[in-house]
Design a protein around this motif. Structure first.
Motif, short mmCIF file in Angstrom:
data_model
loop_
_atom_site.label_atom_id
_atom_site.label_comp_id
_atom_site.label_asym_id
_atom_site.label_seq_id
_atom_site.Cartn_x
_atom_site.Cartn_y
_atom_site.Cartn_z
N PRO A 123 -5.39 27.98 11.13
CA PRO A 123 -5.52 26.61 10.61
C PRO A 123 -4.71 25.63 11.44
CG PRO A 123 -4.06 27.91 9.22
CD PRO A 123 -4.66 28.87 10.19
N HIS A 124 -5.08 24.38 11.37
CA HIS A 124 -4.40 23.35 12.15
C HIS A 124 -2.98 23.12 11.60
CE1 HIS A 124 -8.08 22.37 14.30
NE2 HIS A 124 -8.72 22.31 13.13
N PRO A 125 -2.04 22.87 12.50
CA PRO A 125 -0.66 22.65 12.04
C PRO A 125 -0.48 21.23 11.47
CG PRO A 125 -0.78 22.45 14.42
CD PRO A 125 -2.15 22.88 13.96
N ASN A 126 0.59 21.10 10.66
CA ASN A 126 1.06 19.81 10.12
C ASN A 126 0.03 19.10 9.24
OD1 ASN A 126 3.59 20.00 11.45
ND2 ASN A 126 2.60 19.32 13.36
N VAL A 127 -0.93 19.85 8.75
CA VAL A 127 -1.87 19.32 7.75
C VAL A 127 -2.05 20.39 6.67
CG1 VAL A 127 -3.10 17.77 9.35
CG2 VAL A 127 -3.86 20.15 9.06
N PRO A 128 -2.43 20.01 5.46
CA PRO A 128 -2.61 21.03 4.41
C PRO A 128 -3.64 22.08 4.81
CG PRO A 128 -2.59 18.84 3.45
CD PRO A 128 -2.63 18.65 4.94
N ILE A 129 -3.31 23.35 4.55
CA ILE A 129 -4.24 24.45 4.81
C ILE A 129 -5.30 24.43 3.71
CG2 ILE A 129 -4.50 26.94 5.03
CD1 ILE A 129 -1.57 27.06 5.90
N ARG A 130 -6.55 24.40 4.11
CA ARG A 130 -7.63 24.36 3.13
C ARG A 130 -8.10 25.79 2.80
NH1 ARG A 130 -11.98 20.25 5.38
NH2 ARG A 130 -11.63 21.56 7.23
#
Length: 245
Positions: A123-130
């Motif tokens: 998952p992308h860093p520094n954003v909420p994990i969906r």
């Protein structure tokens, strides 16, 4: 004259023996004879009082007398000693049913819970994990499109996550209202699949949001999931605030 007196005295002396003999022959002479009257002496003195006689028999009961006046009330007596307990009495009959009570408040049970899993790798860093794999989200308090849990019932909540680590290190943090609460770091070992986990109790107010995200740059986003390895995120309400209705 003197000769006549002497003659009379001699006559009496001659007659006296004769009277004595008669008295000896007859113990109870006739009191009418001259000798008896002549021999009677002067009256004697009264004798001593005799002994008291025996008590006589009781007389018959007399008539009942009239009722007397009521006497004065006596003083209060001392308290007596406490007696022993008496035997148990018979069991009484059941009482009448009581009145119907007022209607109480409904025992409403507040529920808020979710359990989700990861479907995409790295998952992308520094954003909420969906987490888009839904295991449980009956109240829809978790939003799969944003990866955030939205508090609708203020109270105390429990949150936990279990992540599969593969290909690189993992450093994640759990956020509450744009502030990191806890951090978890796991160092990847080559040719090995590892696990990283964390849990926490949080008090939330209505409108608070909670989510999980990769912390830092892309070098720490080794969170992994496939058809046989899961990375999960969950949370549920332990008990609501007392003043919440």
């Amino acid at each position: 004259m003197r000769d006549s007196a002497g003659f009379l005295l001699c006559s009496l002396l001659l007659v006296a023996p004769h009277c004595t003999e008669v008295a000896a022959q007859d113990p109870q002479p006739d009191p009418k004879t001259p000798c008896a009257n002549w021999m009677g002496g002067a009256p004697g003195y009264p004798g001593h009082n005799g002994l008291p006689g025996r008590d006589g028999k009781d007389g018959k009961d007399g008539l009942k007398g009239e009722k007397g006046e009521q006497g004065l009330q006596g003083s209060k007596g001392d308290q007596g000693a406490m007696g022993s307990a008496g035997p148990e009495g018979p069991r009484g009959f059941p009482g009448h049913p009581g009145l119907k009570g007022d209607k109480g408040e409904g025992a409403y049970v507040y529920r808020s819970a979710f359990s989700v899993g990861l479907t995409e790798r790295a998952p992308h860093p520094n954003v909420p994990i969906r987490f888009s794999k839904i295991f449980y989200n009956e109240q829809n308090h978790y939003d799969a499109s944003t990866g955030k849990f939205l508090c609708s019932i203020p109270g105390t909540y429990y949150f936990a996550y279990h992540l599969t680590v593969y290909m690189s290190d993992v450093k994640v943090s759990l956020y509450k209202k744009d502030k990191a609460v806890i951090f978890t770091y796991d160092q990847f070992q080559t040719n090995n699949i590892d696990q990283a986990s964390g849990s926490v109790l949080l008090h939330l107010s209505s409108g608070d949001e909670v989510w999980l995200q990769v912390y830092g740059e892309g070098d720490n986003n080794g969170v992994y999931a496939d058809n046989i390895n899961d990375s999960t995120f969950m949370g549920f309400l332990l008990y609501p605030d007392m003043d919440f209705h």
